[in-house]
Motif scaffolding. Sequence first.
Motif, PDB file in Angstrom:
ATOM      1  N   SER A  38       0.852  -1.193   0.000  1.00 11.24           N
ATOM      2  CA  SER A  38       0.000   0.000   0.000  1.00 11.24           C
ATOM      3  C   SER A  38       0.887   1.242   0.000  1.00 11.24           C
ATOM      4  O   SER A  38       2.080   1.176   0.277  1.00 11.24           O
ATOM      5  CB  SER A  38      -0.909  -0.008   1.230  1.00 11.24           C
ATOM      6  N   LYS A  39       0.298   2.369  -0.295  1.00 10.26           N
ATOM      7  CA  LYS A  39       1.068   3.623  -0.336  1.00 10.26           C
ATOM      8  C   LYS A  39       1.668   3.943   1.032  1.00 10.26           C
ATOM      9  O   LYS A  39       2.768   4.482   1.120  1.00 10.26           O
ATOM     10  CB  LYS A  39       0.181   4.780  -0.814  1.00 10.26           C
ATOM     11  N   GLU A  40       0.951   3.599   2.100  1.00  5.63           N
ATOM     12  CA  GLU A  40       1.478   3.853   3.446  1.00  5.63           C
ATOM     13  C   GLU A  40       2.698   2.987   3.730  1.00  5.63           C
ATOM     14  O   GLU A  40       3.681   3.448   4.309  1.00  5.63           O
ATOM     15  CB  GLU A  40       0.400   3.584   4.510  1.00  5.63           C
ATOM     16  N   GLN A  41       2.624   1.708   3.319  1.00  6.57           N
ATOM     17  CA  GLN A  41       3.765   0.821   3.534  1.00  6.57           C
ATOM     18  C   GLN A  41       4.946   1.211   2.655  1.00  6.57           C
ATOM     19  O   GLN A  41       6.095   1.112   3.086  1.00  6.57           O
ATOM     20  CB  GLN A  41       3.355  -0.628   3.253  1.00  6.57           C
ATOM     21  N   GLN A  42       4.675   1.678   1.438  1.00  6.25           N
ATOM     22  CA  GLN A  42       5.761   2.147   0.570  1.00  6.25           C
ATOM     23  C   GLN A  42       6.406   3.395   1.153  1.00  6.25           C
ATOM     24  O   GLN A  42       7.606   3.591   1.034  1.00  6.25           O
ATOM     25  CB  GLN A  42       5.242   2.431  -0.834  1.00  6.25           C
ATOM     26  N   LYS A  44       6.747   4.024   4.328  1.00  8.32           N
ATOM     27  CA  LYS A  44       7.578   3.606   5.454  1.00  8.32           C
ATOM     28  C   LYS A  44       8.877   2.958   4.993  1.00  8.32           C
ATOM     29  O   LYS A  44       9.864   2.973   5.707  1.00  8.32           O
ATOM     30  CB  LYS A  44       6.815   2.624   6.351  1.00  8.32           C
ATOM     31  N   MET A  45       8.865   2.378   3.802  1.00  8.64           N
ATOM     32  CA  MET A  45      10.046   1.688   3.282  1.00  8.64           C
ATOM     33  C   MET A  45      10.957   2.687   2.562  1.00  8.64           C
ATOM     34  O   MET A  45      10.484   3.560   1.849  1.00  8.64           O
ATOM     35  CB  MET A  45       9.618   0.577   2.326  1.00  8.64           C
ATOM     36  N   ASN A  46      12.242   2.561   2.773  1.00  9.68           N
ATOM     37  CA  ASN A  46      13.216   3.419   2.108  1.00  9.68           C
ATOM     38  C   ASN A  46      13.505   2.833   0.718  1.00  9.68           C
ATOM     39  O   ASN A  46      14.356   1.965   0.565  1.00  9.68           O
ATOM     40  CB  ASN A  46      14.486   3.517   2.949  1.00  9.68           C
TER      41      ASN A  46
END
Length: 101
Positions: A38-42, A44-46
């Motif tokens: 999801s956009k939120e998880q992306q 959070k990921m570098n």
Amino acid sequence: MTQTDWLLSGVGCLLLVLAVQFFRGNWLFLIAGYNGLSKEQQAKMNGRALGKSIGSLLLFVVLGIIVTRFFPQLVYWTLGLVGVATFATIMFVNTSKKINS
């Protein structure tokens, strides 16, 4: 040049282009699983660090292709080293605090 040489050259060039684009932080959608987040998880990921890790692995594979092109007797050593590097990269990407913040 034989057909094998042309094939290895083509694959090497393709992997080199992919490695450069991953280093630049582009084309990250080609990394398995990244596009499904999801956009939120992306967020959070570098993604830049992920791209640099995968780009480094691809550059190592290109180096392996070059080595086996000029020293065909080292093909099994190169395959082993690429396998170890792939395993190490997967472990690093999955456990790194720098990538998974």
